[in-house]
Design a protein around this motif. Sequence first.
Motif, PDB file in Angstrom:
ATOM      1  N   ALA A 398       0.824  -1.219   0.000  1.00  0.00           N
ATOM      2  CA  ALA A 398       0.000   0.000   0.000  1.00  0.00           C
ATOM      3  C   ALA A 398       0.856   1.267   0.000  1.00  0.00           C
ATOM      4  O   ALA A 398       0.586   2.219   0.728  1.00  0.00           O
ATOM      5  CB  ALA A 398      -0.962  -0.002   1.189  1.00  0.00           C
ATOM      6  N   LEU A 399       1.881   1.277  -0.846  1.00  0.00           N
ATOM      7  CA  LEU A 399       2.778   2.429  -0.910  1.00  0.00           C
ATOM      8  C   LEU A 399       2.331   3.403  -2.001  1.00  0.00           C
ATOM      9  O   LEU A 399       2.044   2.988  -3.122  1.00  0.00           O
ATOM     10  CB  LEU A 399       4.212   1.972  -1.205  1.00  0.00           C
ATOM     11  N   PRO A 400       2.277   4.697  -1.692  1.00  0.00           N
ATOM     12  CA  PRO A 400       1.999   5.683  -2.735  1.00  0.00           C
ATOM     13  C   PRO A 400       3.204   5.802  -3.670  1.00  0.00           C
ATOM     14  O   PRO A 400       4.346   5.528  -3.280  1.00  0.00           O
ATOM     15  CB  PRO A 400       1.783   6.975  -1.942  1.00  0.00           C
ATOM     16  N   LEU A 401       2.942   6.217  -4.905  1.00  0.00           N
ATOM     17  CA  LEU A 401       3.964   6.203  -5.942  1.00  0.00           C
ATOM     18  C   LEU A 401       4.364   7.600  -6.387  1.00  0.00           C
ATOM     19  O   LEU A 401       3.520   8.499  -6.481  1.00  0.00           O
ATOM     20  CB  LEU A 401       3.452   5.445  -7.172  1.00  0.00           C
ATOM     21  N   GLU A 451       0.101  16.422   2.712  1.00  0.00           N
ATOM     22  CA  GLU A 451      -1.117  15.678   3.033  1.00  0.00           C
ATOM     23  C   GLU A 451      -1.555  14.785   1.881  1.00  0.00           C
ATOM     24  O   GLU A 451      -2.162  13.727   2.095  1.00  0.00           O
ATOM     25  CB  GLU A 451      -2.235  16.669   3.391  1.00  0.00           C
ATOM     26  N   LYS A 452      -1.249  15.193   0.663  1.00  0.00           N
ATOM     27  CA  LYS A 452      -1.630  14.401  -0.506  1.00  0.00           C
ATOM     28  C   LYS A 452      -1.067  12.985  -0.425  1.00  0.00           C
ATOM     29  O   LYS A 452      -1.724  12.020  -0.824  1.00  0.00           O
ATOM     30  CB  LYS A 452      -1.145  15.071  -1.793  1.00  0.00           C
ATOM     31  N   GLY A 453       0.156  12.853   0.101  1.00  0.00           N
ATOM     32  CA  GLY A 453       0.759  11.535   0.220  1.00  0.00           C
ATOM     33  C   GLY A 453      -0.055  10.598   1.097  1.00  0.00           C
ATOM     34  O   GLY A 453      -0.183   9.403   0.806  1.00  0.00           O
ATOM     35  N   LYS A 454      -0.621  11.138   2.190  1.00  0.00           N
ATOM     36  CA  LYS A 454      -1.453  10.313   3.068  1.00  0.00           C
ATOM     37  C   LYS A 454      -2.724   9.850   2.354  1.00  0.00           C
ATOM     38  O   LYS A 454      -3.170   8.714   2.527  1.00  0.00           O
ATOM     39  CB  LYS A 454      -1.800  11.090   4.334  1.00  0.00           C
ATOM     40  N   ARG A 458      -3.920   6.013   1.425  1.00  0.00           N
ATOM     41  CA  ARG A 458      -5.247   5.455   1.743  1.00  0.00           C
ATOM     42  C   ARG A 458      -5.876   4.811   0.504  1.00  0.00           C
ATOM     43  O   ARG A 458      -6.485   3.741   0.598  1.00  0.00           O
ATOM     44  CB  ARG A 458      -6.159   6.549   2.308  1.00  0.00           C
ATOM     45  N   ARG A 459      -5.709   5.467  -0.637  1.00  0.00           N
ATOM     46  CA  ARG A 459      -6.270   4.906  -1.875  1.00  0.00           C
ATOM     47  C   ARG A 459      -5.534   3.633  -2.289  1.00  0.00           C
ATOM     48  O   ARG A 459      -6.156   2.687  -2.794  1.00  0.00           O
ATOM     49  CB  ARG A 459      -6.221   5.952  -2.978  1.00  0.00           C
ATOM     50  N   ALA A 460      -4.223   3.618  -2.081  1.00  0.00           N
ATOM     51  CA  ALA A 460      -3.460   2.401  -2.361  1.00  0.00           C
ATOM     52  C   ALA A 460      -3.918   1.258  -1.455  1.00  0.00           C
ATOM     53  O   ALA A 460      -4.015   0.106  -1.884  1.00  0.00           O
ATOM     54  CB  ALA A 460      -1.966   2.662  -2.190  1.00  0.00           C
ATOM     55  N   GLU A 461      -4.213   1.589  -0.200  1.00  0.00           N
ATOM     56  CA  GLU A 461      -4.714   0.579   0.737  1.00  0.00           C
ATOM     57  C   GLU A 461      -6.057   0.027   0.258  1.00  0.00           C
ATOM     58  O   GLU A 461      -6.310  -1.179   0.313  1.00  0.00           O
ATOM     59  CB  GLU A 461      -4.862   1.200   2.129  1.00  0.00           C
TER      60      GLU A 461
END
Length: 488
Positions: A398-401, A451-454, A458-461
């Motif tokens: 669930a890592l953001p890219l 905040e966008k990274g968080k 969440r979307r990756a999760e």
Amino acid sequence: MGATGEVAAAAASSSPLHLVVFPWLAFGHMIPFLELSKRLARRGLAVTFVSTPRNAARLAAVPPALSAHLRVVSLDLPAVDGLPEGAESTADVPPEMVGLLKKAFDGLAAPFADLVAKACADGESAAAATATGFSRKPDWIILDFAQNWIWPIAEKHEIPCAMFSIFPAAMLAFAGGREHNLAHPRTAPEDCMVQPPWIPFPSNVAFRRRHLAEWIAAIFRPNASGVSDADRFWEMERNCCRLIIHRSCPEAEPQLFPLLTELFAKPSVAAGVLMPTDDDVASSTSSDHEHSFAPAMQWLEKQPEKSVIYVALGSEAPLTADHVRELALGLELAGVRFLWALGGGAPLLPDGFERRVAARGVVCARWVPQLRVLAHRAVGGFLTHCGWSSIFESLRFALPLVMLPLFADQGLGVQALPAREIGVEVEWSDDGSSFHRSAVAAAVRQVMLEEKGKELARRAEELRGVLGDEARQDAYLDELVGYLQRYK
């Protein structure tokens, strides 16, 4: 039918399927083919995995528990003028020599024909009449996009073929069939930057970045092997392919599977996304290389949770000196912790870079256990070329890219995912020639500091919850086995 024939027929009907699996000579192809082979072997199928000696040695060994169902067979790659000695994969040659590697690959037709003929002869012998597994004539040949020369071999022995596409399903939807391209020719990069007319619904299936469009436009032109990649695929698909198997599923790429079945007039079958398992993470190490990575792992252990961005652009990225310079200076400008798997064959880093970032960054010029790094508690983001495999590896955790697609199908997979933003793309120059350090820094900061990274995490999760449903993914493999049994 004589008594021996009746015994052989009865044995064949009760034996597990025997699959010969044969990928193109790129690790981005061989590794997913081997993963599919392992998962089918766990279901009791007999799988003969074919490659060349050096590639077979570099791939992970077959687990002892699967040795009764999975074997690796090596065929010697013929020498070709201009191809470096010992080059057996795309990782061994620069991009301009890949056409020569395809020419050498075509030279495997004769030894592969001998391999199949021997398997068929063994299966027909009286001594093997009651044997199972590898002693039997293959029930299927599962091949890649490049083996347009296999169909006479398969036809001679009456063995059906299936193509396993390691690309996003969107890639084959973009490619279309030969007849679609004759009606709507694509000869320039601009032709690849818009949705193909045979996709009848709104989608993101196009290469909207010019540098990617230029790479894709080249697949329609002959290379040093004498034939284009598109013609290889079309000839193979039309002449011998009963099924097209995709490393994907409808949850990952909605609407595309029915369209592909219609475009190619044969079933397009989901194998699932083959997301890494806990066992894959645990085994993602190598005693031969562990010592070289130990200092980087020790550094990672000391970093705060979710503070490090892992940077890896694949083993075959066509990195220029400009790319490496701007990426390095962008990471420096971003001011975040990073671990960069650069590889020993990449251009040199800017003077003084490693000294200036020594307090917060590590550059690894040798092997990196990518799954172990992505799984580490200190890693909070992934700067990636967006290869299909890397996308699923990142989703596993669930890592953001931070997305930096460089060539081929890279980036198309993220675009095809169903309306779930999981990363920030690095902006390129208008002419598509390169990207600037400021664009790298801006994208990295959004993912790691803002905040966008968080929200992206969440979307990756959420997407991991959909694509990581093991029961659903196992069901796709079971359905694939059913197709292989019914269509053989």
